[in-house]
Design a protein around this motif. Structure first.
Motif, PDB file in Angstrom:
ATOM      1  N   GLY A  25     -15.331  39.476 -11.472  1.00  0.00           N
ATOM      2  CA  GLY A  25     -14.584  39.551 -12.709  1.00  0.00           C
ATOM      3  C   GLY A  25     -14.709  40.841 -13.475  1.00  0.00           C
ATOM      4  O   GLY A  25     -14.402  41.910 -12.989  1.00  0.00           O
ATOM      5  N   GLY A  26     -15.193  40.736 -14.717  1.00  0.00           N
ATOM      6  CA  GLY A  26     -15.307  41.893 -15.577  1.00  0.00           C
ATOM      7  C   GLY A  26     -16.563  42.707 -15.394  1.00  0.00           C
ATOM      8  O   GLY A  26     -16.864  43.575 -16.211  1.00  0.00           O
ATOM      9  N   ARG A  27     -17.289  42.470 -14.310  1.00  0.00           N
ATOM     10  CA  ARG A  27     -18.560  43.169 -14.109  1.00  0.00           C
ATOM     11  C   ARG A  27     -18.385  44.571 -13.550  1.00  0.00           C
ATOM     12  O   ARG A  27     -19.326  45.369 -13.560  1.00  0.00           O
ATOM     13  N   THR A  28     -17.205  44.888 -13.020  1.00  0.00           N
ATOM     14  CA  THR A  28     -17.026  46.191 -12.390  1.00  0.00           C
ATOM     15  C   THR A  28     -15.553  46.559 -12.355  1.00  0.00           C
ATOM     16  O   THR A  28     -14.685  45.747 -12.689  1.00  0.00           O
ATOM     17  N   ARG A  29     -15.262  47.786 -11.959  1.00  0.00           N
ATOM     18  CA  ARG A  29     -13.892  48.207 -11.689  1.00  0.00           C
ATOM     19  C   ARG A  29     -13.536  47.851 -10.249  1.00  0.00           C
ATOM     20  O   ARG A  29     -14.410  47.748  -9.389  1.00  0.00           O
ATOM     21  N   PHE A  30     -12.246  47.734 -10.004  1.00  0.00           N
ATOM     22  CA  PHE A  30     -11.755  47.476  -8.653  1.00  0.00           C
ATOM     23  C   PHE A  30     -10.708  48.522  -8.280  1.00  0.00           C
ATOM     24  O   PHE A  30      -9.820  48.837  -9.078  1.00  0.00           O
ATOM     25  N   LYS A  31     -10.841  49.051  -7.081  1.00  0.00           N
ATOM     26  CA  LYS A  31      -9.811  49.915  -6.502  1.00  0.00           C
ATOM     27  C   LYS A  31      -9.236  49.134  -5.327  1.00  0.00           C
ATOM     28  O   LYS A  31      -9.887  48.972  -4.291  1.00  0.00           O
ATOM     29  N   ILE A  32      -8.015  48.664  -5.491  1.00  0.00           N
ATOM     30  CA  ILE A  32      -7.417  47.738  -4.530  1.00  0.00           C
ATOM     31  C   ILE A  32      -6.392  48.485  -3.688  1.00  0.00           C
ATOM     32  O   ILE A  32      -5.366  48.944  -4.210  1.00  0.00           O
ATOM     33  N   GLU A  33      -6.661  48.605  -2.413  1.00  0.00           N
ATOM     34  CA  GLU A  33      -5.710  49.269  -1.531  1.00  0.00           C
ATOM     35  C   GLU A  33      -4.809  48.243  -0.853  1.00  0.00           C
ATOM     36  O   GLU A  33      -5.272  47.424  -0.052  1.00  0.00           O
ATOM     37  N   ILE A  34      -3.541  48.295  -1.189  1.00  0.00           N
ATOM     38  CA  ILE A  34      -2.549  47.484  -0.478  1.00  0.00           C
ATOM     39  C   ILE A  34      -2.228  48.211   0.824  1.00  0.00           C
ATOM     40  O   ILE A  34      -1.681  49.316   0.815  1.00  0.00           O
ATOM     41  N   VAL A  68     -15.808  48.989  -7.051  1.00  0.00           N
ATOM     42  CA  VAL A  68     -15.762  48.738  -5.611  1.00  0.00           C
ATOM     43  C   VAL A  68     -14.331  48.923  -5.118  1.00  0.00           C
ATOM     44  O   VAL A  68     -13.372  48.567  -5.792  1.00  0.00           O
ATOM     45  N   GLU A  69     -14.227  49.522  -3.938  1.00  0.00           N
ATOM     46  CA  GLU A  69     -12.947  49.707  -3.271  1.00  0.00           C
ATOM     47  C   GLU A  69     -12.802  48.612  -2.228  1.00  0.00           C
ATOM     48  O   GLU A  69     -13.766  48.241  -1.559  1.00  0.00           O
ATOM     49  N   LEU A  70     -11.601  48.048  -2.108  1.00  0.00           N
ATOM     50  CA  LEU A  70     -11.364  46.992  -1.127  1.00  0.00           C
ATOM     51  C   LEU A  70      -9.922  47.070  -0.643  1.00  0.00           C
ATOM     52  O   LEU A  70      -9.069  47.714  -1.260  1.00  0.00           O
ATOM     53  N   ASP A  71      -9.664  46.406   0.478  1.00  0.00           N
ATOM     54  CA  ASP A  71      -8.353  46.447   1.124  1.00  0.00           C
ATOM     55  C   ASP A  71      -7.776  45.041   1.176  1.00  0.00           C
ATOM     56  O   ASP A  71      -8.511  44.067   1.371  1.00  0.00           O
ATOM     57  N   VAL A  72      -6.443  44.935   1.020  1.00  0.00           N
ATOM     58  CA  VAL A  72      -5.835  43.609   1.052  1.00  0.00           C
ATOM     59  C   VAL A  72      -4.655  43.535   2.009  1.00  0.00           C
ATOM     60  O   VAL A  72      -3.871  44.477   2.159  1.00  0.00           O
ATOM     61  N   HIS A  73      -4.568  42.380   2.652  1.00  0.00           N
ATOM     62  CA  HIS A  73      -3.437  41.982   3.479  1.00  0.00           C
ATOM     63  C   HIS A  73      -3.021  40.583   3.031  1.00  0.00           C
ATOM     64  O   HIS A  73      -3.653  40.002   2.153  1.00  0.00           O
ATOM     65  N   MET A  74      -1.981  40.033   3.648  1.00  0.00           N
ATOM     66  CA  MET A  74      -1.496  38.715   3.239  1.00  0.00           C
ATOM     67  C   MET A  74      -1.330  37.802   4.443  1.00  0.00           C
ATOM     68  O   MET A  74      -0.818  38.214   5.487  1.00  0.00           O
ATOM     69  N   THR A  75      -1.756  36.559   4.282  1.00  0.00           N
ATOM     70  CA  THR A  75      -1.678  35.576   5.358  1.00  0.00           C
ATOM     71  C   THR A  75      -0.257  35.027   5.508  1.00  0.00           C
ATOM     72  O   THR A  75       0.613  35.264   4.670  1.00  0.00           O
ATOM     73  N   ARG A  76      -0.075  34.259   6.552  1.00  0.00           N
ATOM     74  CA  ARG A  76       1.234  33.667   6.831  1.00  0.00           C
ATOM     75  C   ARG A  76       1.718  32.804   5.672  1.00  0.00           C
ATOM     76  O   ARG A  76       2.917  32.747   5.381  1.00  0.00           O
ATOM     77  N   ASP A  77       0.770  32.135   4.998  1.00  0.00           N
ATOM     78  CA  ASP A  77       1.140  31.258   3.887  1.00  0.00           C
ATOM     79  C   ASP A  77       0.997  31.933   2.527  1.00  0.00           C
ATOM     80  O   ASP A  77       0.916  31.274   1.492  1.00  0.00           O
ATOM     81  N   GLY A  78       0.970  33.269   2.518  1.00  0.00           N
ATOM     82  CA  GLY A  78       1.103  33.993   1.268  1.00  0.00           C
ATOM     83  C   GLY A  78      -0.149  34.174   0.450  1.00  0.00           C
ATOM     84  O   GLY A  78      -0.071  34.450  -0.750  1.00  0.00           O
ATOM     85  N   GLU A  79      -1.331  34.092   1.074  1.00  0.00           N
ATOM     86  CA  GLU A  79      -2.581  34.314   0.352  1.00  0.00           C
ATOM     87  C   GLU A  79      -3.064  35.747   0.584  1.00  0.00           C
ATOM     88  O   GLU A  79      -3.033  36.240   1.709  1.00  0.00           O
TER      89      GLU A  79
END
Length: 238
Positions: A100-109, A33-44
């Motif tokens: 977890g280990g059920r799949t691959r991850f494509k993480i777009e920062i 699965v491909e997913l996108d990430v950002h970061m909150t004000r408190d660093g999450e």
């Protein structure tokens, strides 16, 4: 075998970048699965596509200006009626914990440390902690350089709009493994040159079975799609 990634899960059928969307993609048989990430004000690190929450949720504002507690109160907007019920914005850790280990991850920062200080380290630390099979990708080449410096063992890739040959030099300098190109700009010569140079080629976003088969015949190594079931059936007959 050409890998098939569900774009933001199975966003053609479920709310994008949500636990239900990722779960549905896995049920359809994706390799990752491909997913996108950002970061909150408190660093999450949270899983959402846009820099603001306006388009995809019932809230307003930039992700970087919101605390995680505020993001948790948001509900994802979508056009699927009442099928999915209320759906929230997950953290990257919650996605790893669920799948977890059920799949691959494509993480777009979506943007690196100049905008989200420390986001690369947080992503790397989560990948290590959960031991997931993850590739980190970005249009932000500085973010990829930082990930490589933090952990050269994590698979990385660059995303770009343009011909493959235009980006081979930067890919060599960054020492990435993957080149991710728009389906509109991929060509057999570029794929061949990338392979000769030791790179793998991913193509986004492919939603037509015939196009997918043509890309496979050209030699691509992965396909990202909103409709995993359609693409899997087209290229594997599943």
């Amino acid at each position: 075998m050409v890998l098939v990634y569900g774009h933001r899960g199975a966003m053609g059928y479920a709310p994008e970048n949500t636990i239900p969307s990722f779960r549905l993609a896995l049920e359809m048989g994706v390799d990752g699965v491909e997913l996108d990430v950002h970061m909150t004000r408190d660093g999450e690190v949270v899983v959402i596509h846009d820099f603001t929450v306006d388009r995809t949720t019932n809230g307003h504002g930039y992700v970087k200006d919101l605390a995680l507690s505020e993001v948790r109160r948001l509900r994802v907007k979508h056009g699927f009626g009442g099928k999915w019920g209320p759906v929230g914005v997950p953290t990257l850790e919650e996605v790893f914990r669920e799948f977890g280990g059920r799949t691959r991850f494509k993480i777009e920062i979506k943007r690196g440390g100049d905008y989200y200080p420390g986001i690369e380290r947080k992503v790397v630390d989560l990948i290590r902690r959960y031991g997931v099979n993850a590739q980190v990708v970005s249009f932000d080449f500085d973010a990829i350089r930082t990930v490589r410096e933090l952990d050269p063992n994590i698979e990385t890739g660059i995303i770009f709009i343009g011909r493959i040959r235009w980006f081979l030099d930067i890919a060599r300098k960054l020492r990435v493994r993957w080149l991710h190109v728009s389906q509109d700009l991929v060509d057999p010569e570029g794929i061949e040159e990338a392979h000769r140079s030791g790179f793998l080629v991913g193509v986004w976003t492919v939603n037509d079975g015939e196009v997918a088969r043509r890309l496979v015949s050209m030699g691509v190594d992965d396909i990202t799609t909103n409709y995993p079931d359609i693409i899997i059936k087209a290229i594997r007959g599943a």
